[in-house]
Design an enzyme around this catalytic site. Structure first.
Site, PDB file in Angstrom:
ATOM      1  N   GLY A 113       0.687  -1.242   0.053  1.00 15.70           N
ATOM      2  CA  GLY A 113      -0.019  -0.234  -0.025  1.00 15.70           C
ATOM      3  C   GLY A 113       0.931   1.248   0.087  1.00 15.70           C
ATOM      4  N   SER A 114       0.479   2.147   0.693  1.00 16.13           N
ATOM      5  CA  SER A 114       1.154   3.440   0.728  1.00 16.13           C
ATOM      6  C   SER A 114       2.570   3.655   1.286  1.00 16.13           C
ATOM      7  CB  SER A 114       0.490   4.445   1.349  1.00 16.13           C
ATOM      8  OG  SER A 114      -1.057   4.771   0.847  1.00 16.13           O
TER       9      SER A 114
END
Lengths: 625, 87
Positions: free
Chosen positions: A287-288
């Site tokens: 993810g981020s």
């Protein structure tokens, strides 16, 4: 006596003499046979009866942590065996009772074969004594080595376990089985008629214990990380989680834990799926937490500067037939803003501008897509597709951590690159490997420092990761929330991984910590789920490592700190238990001359009481850590 | 003649003394062997005991146990970073 009788007696004497002669002849033949023809065979047989050879098993080498604390050690414990055909059937009942087995099960074991058979392996010494006290023919007590890990589930996944035959079956025990396993010895014993050893017994081959292995792991940090992860997972009613704590400077792995744990001392009671060290075997979409590397690649390309601005399309952007969304809708953001607000669109635009090759190059040099090099078995490569398979959608997705899979250890090693001013130091698990591998440059030092500074903003009150910051420290980190892929090649609804990866303290990183929480239920966001676990670990480990909190004047906790009422040092009769600093202060306040041995805390003093000491007298103390 | 006879008489005596000495020596070796075996067994016992104690110490001082003990029995809590000052 007439002549006939004389002849008869004579014949009888001759017959007896003949028989005696024949007997003597046979004896002579037998003597020649025994002493000459069969001499070698019989001598060998006699030697074999007189000499007996025993195999002595060597213990497995211990596994120690970086402070020399025992993480795994072998102890000798008894096992009960039998020569099956020598055990009287009528004693089987008593034997079964002493062993705590059913008589039918024991009979089945004894019927298996005629010779040597194990009845109960690695039993408590009290059971063995009870069995041997029965004095049953054919029953033998054998000694075997059993492996124990005092920290149990806390180190279970990393160290693995050892099977009943002394072979490492998982983790460190399996991967370094050859080094840890000792070489059995062979002892030759000359025995007398009563079975006692005679003086010229000796080793044909002495046993060689397995080598001790010292890990970079710290048992205290491992335990703290395990407790923090367990608490966080329970609080979020999550399925599980993993934590990796690394020292970026030299790549030392200080802790590697997974929840739920299993007890390696009792591994058979757990499902084999629970034995896996998920911090290295299981991959997840980061993810981020991938965005700092996208930003680094963009800065490294020279096409973007920290103050460059990107239009983030007010939260929605179409790439080919796919729409990218931002949780926090934004218009124009600078590069730092992309990290602070965790903008998917901003990261995707940067990646699409620099192209797949540049991003792939940064990611692969940071260690994604290849094993970290610890050597642990079962370690995953992660999944990073070659750049020729990246279309615009893949490039955009990978920029914010989708379509790429990493292990928690890979992510910790990659964040260490940012901490090490752009140099990749391979993770190390063994103390003797520290500093052996030269670091490899991944990005310019200036760019790594810029990204760290940007990540520090991401943990400010405006950022997504503010819950990761312990009082008195600064953190450079990034939150991540990633939907879990399903078996049909898409993403499962409602199943997420919450991630936080960060460096602490931000200005001089001593730790790189990665927290992954699998399927949290209360919240799905890395900033809400994984960041508090990160903070919990950081605020416990940093003081333990001697990294002081920065005390600000307006810090409310500092103002309310209670100070214990300490008795005056000068009034003390004994200096036992005092630190070096305290004992020096004590000596100075009383005007005593001081002689100090060692360091740590006072464990002995001379004289025993300080009451009678006058100004200028000598006080001698021994300290021991 | 008488002197020679006396000398010949000494020979069996010497042999008897040497034989007795040999028996005594082999008895001594045997006893020593038993003693060595006893000491080796004792050494092994001590090594076994020390290994067990090492494990026990590691088990009793494992951080999680100390933390729980300090928390539940002594009412202690981990210090906040601000409460730790390194001198």
């Amino acid at each position: 006596m007439n002549r006939n009788e004389q002849i008869y007696v004579r014949r009888r004497i001759e017959a007896v003499a003949g028989l005696l002669l024949l007997g003597l002849l046979l004896l002579a033949v037998r003597a020649v046979d025994l002493q000459w023809l069969q001499a070698d065979v019989l001598s060998a047989k006699a030697e074999k009866q007189r000499y007996r050879e025993y195999t002595i098993m060597a213990p497995r080498g211990p596994i120690l942590d970086s402070q020399g604390r025992t993480l795994a050690e072998s102890v000798e414990i008894p096992s009960i065996a039998a020569i099956a055909d020598e055990v009287p059937v009528e004693r089987v009942g008593a034997l079964a009772k002493a062993l705590g087995l059913s008589a039918s099960k024991l009979k089945r074991k004894l019927r298996k074969r005629k010779g040597f058979v194990w009845l109960a392996r690695q039993v408590p010494p009290s059971v063995a004594e009870k069995v041997m006290a029965l004095n049953i023919p054919g029953i033998r007590r054998e000694q075997e080595w059993r492996r124990y890990q005092p920290l149990g589930p806390e180190t279970g996944h990393l160290l693995g376990f050892v099977g009943i035959d002394g072979r490492g079956l998982e983790g460190v025990e399996r991967t370094w089985n050859d080094t840890l396993t000792g070489k059995p010895g062979l002892r030759q014993v000359r025995r007398d008629a009563r079975g006692h050893s005679l003086p010229d017994s000796g080793w044909i081959r002495p046993p060689v214990p397995g080598k001790a292995m010292t890990l970079t792991l710290d048992a205290s940090i491992q335990s703290l990380a395990y407790a923090a992860l367990a608490e966080g997972v329970r609080e979020q009613r999550a399925k599980g989680g993993s934590v990796v704590v690394m020292r970026p400077k030299d790549g030392a792995i200080l802790a590697m834990v997974n929840w739920p744990g299993y007890n390696p001392n009792n591994y058979r009671h757990f499902h084999p799926g629970e034995w896996r060290n998920r911090a290295i075997t299981d991959v997840f979409e980061p993810g981020s937490t991938m965005k700092p590397f996208t930003v680094a690649a963009a800065l490294e390309s020279g096409r973007w500067q920290p103050d460059s601005r990107v239009f983030c399309e007010n939260g929605s952007m179409r790439v080919a037939d796919y729409t990218i969304h931002d949780d926090h809708k934004a218009g124009w953001l600078d590069i730092t803003g992309i990290l602070v607000h965790s903008s998917n669109i901003g990261a995707a635009k940067l990646a699409m501008d620099i192209g797949p090759e540049a991003l792939y190059d940064t990611l692969s040099r940071a260690g994604f897509g290849s094993r970290s090099g610890t050597g642990l078995s079962g370690e995953s490569h992660g999944i990073v597709l070659p750049p020729d398979r990246w279309g615009p959608v893949e490039t955009a997705n990978i920029a914010f951590g989708q379509g790429i899979a990493v292990t928690p250890l890979q992510l910790a090693a990659a964040f260490s690159v940012l901490a090490n001013a752009g140099e990749h130091v391979a993770p190390v698990l063994f103390a003797d490997q520290l500093g052996k591998q030269p670091p490899e440059r991944v990005m310019k030092a200036k760019i790594a420092r810029q990204v760290v500074r940007m990540m520090e903003y991401a943990t400010s009150k405006d950022g997504t990761g503010w819950k990761a910051v312990p009082a008195g420290y600064s953190v450079a980190g990034k939150t991540g929330t990633a939907q879990k892929p399903n078996s049909r090649g898409g993403y499962s609804k409602g199943k997420y991984n919450a991630v936080f990866a960060g460096l602490v303290p931000a200005d001089d990183p001593q730790l790189a910590i990665v927290v992954v929480v699998d399927e949290p239920k209360k919240s799905i966001y890395g900033g809400q789920v994984a960041a508090p676990i990160f903070r919990h670990i950081a605020e416990s480990v940093l003081p333990y490592l001697g990294v002081s909190a920065r005390i600000e004047n307006d810090e409310p906790e500092w103002k309310t700190l209670e100070v214990a009422d300490v008795a005056s040092l000068a009034a003390a009769e004994s200096v036992n238990g005092m630190s070096m600093r305290e004992v020096r202060r004590f000596a100075a306040s009383r005007g005593l001359r001081l002689r100090v041995h060692g360091s740590g805390w006072v464990i002995r003093q001379k004289p025993a009481s300080t009451n009678g000491l006058e100004h200028g007298d000598m006080l001698e103390v021994w300290l021991n850590e | 003649m008488r002197g020679w006879f006396k000398l010949w008489m000494m020979l069996p005596l010497c042999i008897a003394v040497l034989a007795a000495g040999q028996i005594w020596l082999s008895h001594l070796r045997y006893e020593m062997s038993l003693e060595t075996q006893r000491l080796v067994a004792k050494q092994k016992d001590i090594q076994r005991e020390s290994s067990k104690l090492r494990l026990e110490a590691a088990s009793l001082t494992r951080p999680e146990r100390l933390r729980q003990y300090a928390n539940s029995k002594l009412g202690m809590a981990p210090p906040k970073p601000m409460q730790v000052v390194h001198l």
